[in-house]
Write an enzyme that holds these catalytic residues in place. Structure first.
Site, PDB file in Angstrom:
ATOM      1  N   ASP A  60       6.746 -63.973  19.975  1.00  0.00           N
ATOM      2  CA  ASP A  60       8.137 -63.667  19.595  1.00  0.00           C
ATOM      3  C   ASP A  60       8.139 -62.270  18.989  1.00  0.00           C
ATOM      4  OD1 ASP A  60      10.650 -63.477  18.501  1.00  0.00           O
ATOM      5  OD2 ASP A  60      10.678 -65.557  17.744  1.00  0.00           O
ATOM      6  N   HIS A  61       8.692 -61.329  19.736  1.00  0.00           N
ATOM      7  CA  HIS A  61       8.609 -59.937  19.307  1.00  0.00           C
ATOM      8  C   HIS A  61       9.472 -59.671  18.078  1.00  0.00           C
ATOM      9  CE1 HIS A  61       7.465 -55.876  19.463  1.00  0.00           C
ATOM     10  NE2 HIS A  61       7.533 -55.645  20.786  1.00  0.00           N
ATOM     11  N   ARG A  62      10.288 -60.620  17.696  1.00  0.00           N
ATOM     12  CA  ARG A  62      11.068 -60.435  16.480  1.00  0.00           C
ATOM     13  C   ARG A  62      10.181 -60.567  15.253  1.00  0.00           C
ATOM     14  NH1 ARG A  62      15.374 -65.061  17.361  1.00  0.00           N
ATOM     15  NH2 ARG A  62      13.351 -66.105  17.686  1.00  0.00           N
TER      16      ARG A  62
END
Lengths: 383, 434, 326
Positions: B404-406
């Site tokens: 999850d690049h967040r």
């Protein structure tokens, strides 16, 4: 295309031979021997005394509820006497006299009203069906038997009974219709005692007679004084003869009066007057028939008294036999309820028999005759 | 001997009668059938005739009394009973409630009922109850792993210490299956994409997304629409690990576990997660917080004939290789058999998917929502690699991570993956670190 | 061997029975010149004449009541009621007399007769023409009830019924009169009344049914095997009374799961009886509650909606899956 009346095939006649004052119509008087007459009288008295005795047995708790038959002796006896032994007799439940005459032992009748199916077993060689409780339904069995007689090309006749109330049932209509359509040798006799329990005849129908219903089925119909055993005999003998000769069914209405409550549980004071009952008591078939026999020199007062004593002894002996049977282990065996339902008792019913048997055994109530028998495996599994 | 006369049922179902008149006196000589009482029931006024001939000894009722059916009303002396003496057996059969022969056994024999410890019956099918009886297991002692705490046959077997293979049984693929509901078409996203009418170009078949398939679809849609996913790849040289694995395989098998690469991967991943905790977290979109989990429950994707299921190995950090091997084996089997317990399908923090046994040189796995990352393992194979300037044949395992690049960035993911690879390359390090 | 449908097979049995036993008579409304509204009595009047193939007045109580008399008198009547929806007219004769004469006369007076009642839905019939009320008869001690499910067993069961010493209700699944054909042997066959048949073997679930519903059950069993790889055992009851408890419980003991299917309403239906027997005999072998797929407790809807009422393969399959996944 004028309107014109359609001529209906039958006229309804009323027949009376021996009136309530014991006056006999010599022209119509049937040719019956002294023995015939004595036999008829004997069974009528047996039925009357038996009926009275049964009332006491009921009041003493020795038999159950039963429909009394006093007042119905002449309709039953007069008609049944026109049958041969090989003919068939399909009663309703007030044909006590007729059934006794046909060969049902007194104790069998006590057994029946005493709560035993064994009382519904026609004796060997007696071509009767047992008492039928659901009113009017037996008429179809008679019609079917008549159809089968025709099928087998036998010269036999079946005689069947119903009450004025039953004439409102659909089966009454269907039975008369089938018998007529198939020209079956059936004689339908109505015990018109004027009440279906409490409901008077006027509430059963608006026509003047039950006999006239024959017209709509294309068969002869006749109304008869039902307290006149001679007239009942004469009317039935003619109908039986016609049926035997292939002339088809007949409807006979015997007008009489139920001298008793409907059953031992009934109280007729609720719906009929003392006066009416007294009036009809004067028309009692037994009184006028006894006078007729006396007048004819067939049976005098002494002989009658002797006959009554004999009959009372006979009843006493029958009560004894009944109570022996009613208290016998064989007839009281509860497991009997399973034994006659099918020609071969299916396994699941057998299992129910075993279930009851095990329970009785557990409670120490298993009849000795059952105790020795092997218990079947129930097939039930326990983990 | 005195003869008693009891009030009979005079009608059908009459229970009592009022005495209107007593027609005899004590001491009277009476004849059979002579009227002795006049009574009134609910149905009628009737006379009661005397049942016997004899002398009235006692009259126990009087005018105005209401008498119950079965009450003795009068007794007679010197009377011959009208009926012959009743045989005892017949009497018993006819009037069971009056005179009952003493039963051989106590009247009510107590059926032994197992004392219940709990509040009610233990939920279990009859077949499981039978098994418990056969194995002598008290169901109340067995923890139920089935729906709503139902005790399953396997629970009973496990409790009895006989293991799942103790008894031959037909496979029960359906044990955990959702009841097949009648299919009602319903969208799987809020805004379903429009489709052309495929029928224009040929025959098609529409297969309902039922139960598990539908769940997978929903979960993947959720993952795809909520998680901005990025993937990264690496390779691990597992030559050493592979030789070790092969050497010890048999011994592990004896202890009930299969020593697979996934077992080692579980340990390696937990080590990496401890170092890079953001990969063991979830983003709470509603509060804008990262939820870091201080437990390490690793989901392992298992392919079943009904679809992908991800059971979870709990607290991997607290378990040794042997225990993990056994647990993984048992869990995978149960999952394939459709028998895995619901609680073992929940609570994962990170997922491993190993398509190696099937094949593939690499993969881009989908993050198992709401986790932060997933490790993919493809097929390990012997490959020529340059090592110290020379070509050598080595066991190479392709690895992938999707995250999850967040929450995480690409550099961290590359480091995370490298850390996992290094631990798999150096089993000693794996031992030291975990 | 000849291939024929069930209508023809029943006709063949009647023909054979009339031919071999002179006591046999066939009677009912329109059984003569019209050869029956379903043509089941085709050719019988022409061959045997109106003495033995009897068109009666339009009166069901009359048909059954006079049949009782004929049976008592030594004939072997085979009465046809056009549709089971009309047999209630005759119910009183069946309940009060046909079923009871033997018992109340302790075997002296017996009623060996057959009552043919075409029952069931699925043929887009008129109102009052589609009922399944076998429970009424099953609840009447003294009767036997058989329900054939195909040409061969239909013919054999009818012979057994005619030869039986007791009254037999022969409940004809009219939906499958002409649904399919089977080889029927030339020689007369009978089937013991009270015996069920395992018509498909399986280990994982038992499906129990009879009559027209059996076709749907077999179809569901095929689907179950094809789609889920599950082998279902199928029991065809054939006799409702007496019921073959042994065959039922032997199968369920093996499979541990069962679904009972009939088109009659559920409440106090035959399925309830089957479930009770399973409970009584093999309770400890059950892996799941026994399911019922039946008509609903409403009058069978007029034909615009009868499909939704009658158990079909999909509903049966659904119940199987729920039972298997319990």
């Amino acid at each position: 295309m004028p309107k014109k009346p359609i001529k209906l095939p039958e006229n309804i006649e009323y027949l009376s031979i021996l009136d309530e004052n014991a006056k006999v119509d010599k022209e119509l008087e049937p040719k019956l021997s002294a023995d015939d007459l004595k036999t008829m009288y004997r069974y009528m008295v047996l039925a009357r005394r038996g009926d009275e005795r049964m009332l006491n047995l009921q009041r003493q708790g020795r038999i159950g509820t039963f429909p009394q038959s006093s007042g119905h002796e002449a309709v039953s006896m007069g008609s049944v006497y026109a049958l041969e032994k090989s003919d068939w007799h399909v009663p309703a439940y007030r044909e006590f006299a007729g059934m006794l005459y046909r060969g049902w032992p007194l104790e069998t009748m006590f057994l029946y009203w005493g709560g035993f199916e064994e009382g519904a077993v026609p004796p060997e060689g007696v071509n009767d069906l047992p008492i039928c409780v659901p009113v009017g339904s037996q008429l179809l069995h008679a019609a079917g038997i008549g159809m089968a007689m025709r099928f087998k090309e036998e010269k036999k006749v079946v005689l069947t009974y119903f009450g004025d109330g039953s004439s409102s049932e659909g089966d009454f209509h269907e039975a008369l219709n089938f018998a007529s359509v198939f020209n079956a040798p059936v004689v339908f006799v109505c015990q018109n005692n004027q009440y279906a329990i409490s409901v008077p005849l006027a509430r059963q129908m608006k026509c003047e007679t039950i006999a006239q219903r024959a017209v709509s089925y294309g068969m002869p119909g006749v109304k008869v004084d039902g307290n006149d055993v001679l007239a009942m005999y004469a009317a039935t003998a003619a109908a039986v003869e016609r049926a035997r000769a292939g002339g088809g069914p007949t409807l006979i209405e015997g007008l009489t009066y139920r001298m008793t409550p409907h059953t031992t549980s009934d109280d007729p004071k609720r719906y009929r007057s003392e006066e009416e009952m007294k009036q009809w008591a004067n028309k009692d078939s037994l009184i006028r028939f006894a006078r007729y026999l006396e007048d004819k020199g067939v049976l005098d007062g002494d002989a009658r008294k002797k006959l009554h004593e004999e009959i009372d002894e006979e009843i006493k002996a029958a009560v004894k036999r009944f109570e022996e049977q009613a208290q016998s282990e064989e007839l009281l065996n509860p497991l009997r309820m399973f034994d006659y339902l099918y020609a071969d008792t299916p396994p699941d019913l057998d299992e129910q028999r075993e279930e009851l048997k095990r329970f009785l055994a557990k409670k120490g109530k298993l009849p000795a005759s059952e105790a020795g028998k092997e218990q079947a495996h129930t097939g039930r599994e326990r983990g | 001997m005195a003869i008693e006369f009891k009030l009979p049922d005079l009608g059908e179902g009459i229970h009592e009668a009022e005495i209107l008149e007593v027609k005899v006196k004590v001491g009277d000589q009476v004849k059979e059938d002579q009227p002795i009482f006049e009574v009134e029931t609910d149905k009628a006024v009737v006379e009661i005739p005397c049942p016997v001939a004899g002398r009235v000894e006692q009259i126990l009722v009087k005018k105005g009394d209401t008498v119950k059916v079965g009450t003795v009303m009068i007794t007679f002396a010197g009377a011959a009973p009208a009926a012959p003496e009743k045989p005892a057996a017949a009497e018993a059969a006819r009037a069971p409630e009056e005179k009952r022969p003493a039963p051989a056994a106590p009247e009510r024999q107590a059926v032994p009922v197992q004392a219940r410890a709990g509040e009610g019956p233990v939920p279990a099918t009859p077949a499981t109850r039978r098994l418990a009886r056969e194995l002598g297991v008290d169901l109340r002692q067995v923890p139920g792993s089935g729906p709503a705490g139902r005790v399953l046959a396997d629970d009973v077997r496990a409790f009895a210490g006989r293991g799942a293979g103790g008894r031959e049984e037909a496979p029960r693929r359906f044990a955990e299956r959702e009841p097949a509901e009648p299919f009602t078409p319903q969208p799987i996203t809020a805004e379903p994409a429009e489709l052309p009418r495929f029928e224009r170009w040929g025959q098609v078949e529409r297969v309902p997304l039922r139960s598990l398939r539908r769940k997978i679809a929903l979960s993947m849609t959720q993952s795809w629409t909520h998680i901005p996913r990025v993937s990264s790849f690496d390779e691990a040289d597992i030559t050493l690990l592979e030789s070790l694995r092969q050497k010890h395989e048999t011994q592990f098998l004896k202890n009930g576990g299969k020593l697979t690469l996934t077992v080692f991967a579980l340990k390696a991943v937990v080590a990496a997660l401890q170092q890079f905790p953001q990969f063991n977290s979830s983003l709470d979109e509603s509060t804008g917080e990262i939820v870091l989990k201080h437990y390490y429950n690793i989901g392992v994707a298992v392919a079943t004939n009904r679809g992908l299921i991800v059971p979870v190995v709990k607290d991997v950090n607290k378990k040794g290789i042997g225990a993990l091997a056994a647990e993984l084996q048992e869990m995978a089997q149960k999952t394939r058999d459709g028998k895995v317990e619901l609680e073992r399908l929940q609570g994962g923090t990170f997922t491993i998917t190993n398509i190696g046994p099937i094949g593939g040189t690499g993969m881009v796995p989908m993050v198992n929502f709401p986790e932060a990352a997933i490790l993919g393992m493809a097929r390990s194979a012997q490959k020529p690699v340059v090592r110290n300037g020379a070509i050598e044949v080595r066991w190479i395992l392709p690895l992938a991570i999707s995250f999850d690049h967040r929450i995480c960035d690409g550099a961290e993911a590359a480091r995370f993956l490298r850390h996992v690879a290094e631990l798999l390359e150096d089993p000693l390090q794996l031992l030291v670190e975990v | 061997m000849a291939e024929m449908n069930m209508a023809k097979a029943i006709n063949k049995a009647l023909y054979e029975a009339l031919e071999r036993d002179e006591r046999v008579v066939v009677l009912g409304e329109d059984v003569g010149a019209d050869e029956g509204v379903f043509r089941i009595t085709e050719g019988l009047l022409a061959k045997f004449g109106d003495k033995r193939v009897i068109d009666t007045p339009l009166a069901e109580s009359g048909i059954i009541g006079t049949s009782i008399g004929m049976a008592i008198y030594g004939l072997r009547p085979v009465a046809e009621i056009q549709f089971a929806g009309f047999d209630y007219y005759a119910f009183h004769q069946i309940e009060s007399h046909a079923s009871r004469f033997r018992n109340r006369t302790r075997g002296r007076v017996t009623v060996p007769m057959v009552m043919r009642f075409p029952y069931g839905g699925g043929i887009r019939a008129l109102e009052h023409h589609s009922e399944s009320r076998e429970t009424y008869y099953a609840h009447t001690p003294g009767l036997k009830i058989v329900v054939p499910s195909g040409p061969r067993n239909a013919r054999a069961l009818l012979h057994s019924a005619i030869q039986d010493p007791d009254p037999v209700v022969y409940y004809e699944p009219k939906a499958i009169y002409r649904a399919f054909k089977e080889e029927v042997p030339d020689t007369i066959e009978t089937l013991p009344i009270g015996r069920a048949q395992v018509v498909r073997e399986g280990r994982e679930i038992t499906l129990i049914s009879y009559g027209a519903s059996l076709r749907q059950v077999l179809e569901a069993a095929e689907m179950l095997e094809e789609e889920d790889g599950v082998k279902a055992e199928v029991v065809d009851l054939l006799s409702i009374v007496p019921m073959d408890t042994k065959t039922i419980v032997d199968s369920v003991r093996k499979t541990g799961r069962a679904v009972v299917v009939h088109e009659a309403p559920r409440n106090c239906g035959i399925a309830a009886e089957v479930v009770a027997r399973i409970n009584e005999h093999v309770f400890l072998y059950l892996e799941a509650p026994v399911a019922r797929v039946t008509g609903y407790d409403v009058p069978i809807p007029y034909f615009s909606k009868e499909k939704a009422y009658l158990p079909d393969a999909d509903r049966i399959l659904d119940a199987c899956r729920q039972t298997l996944s319990f």
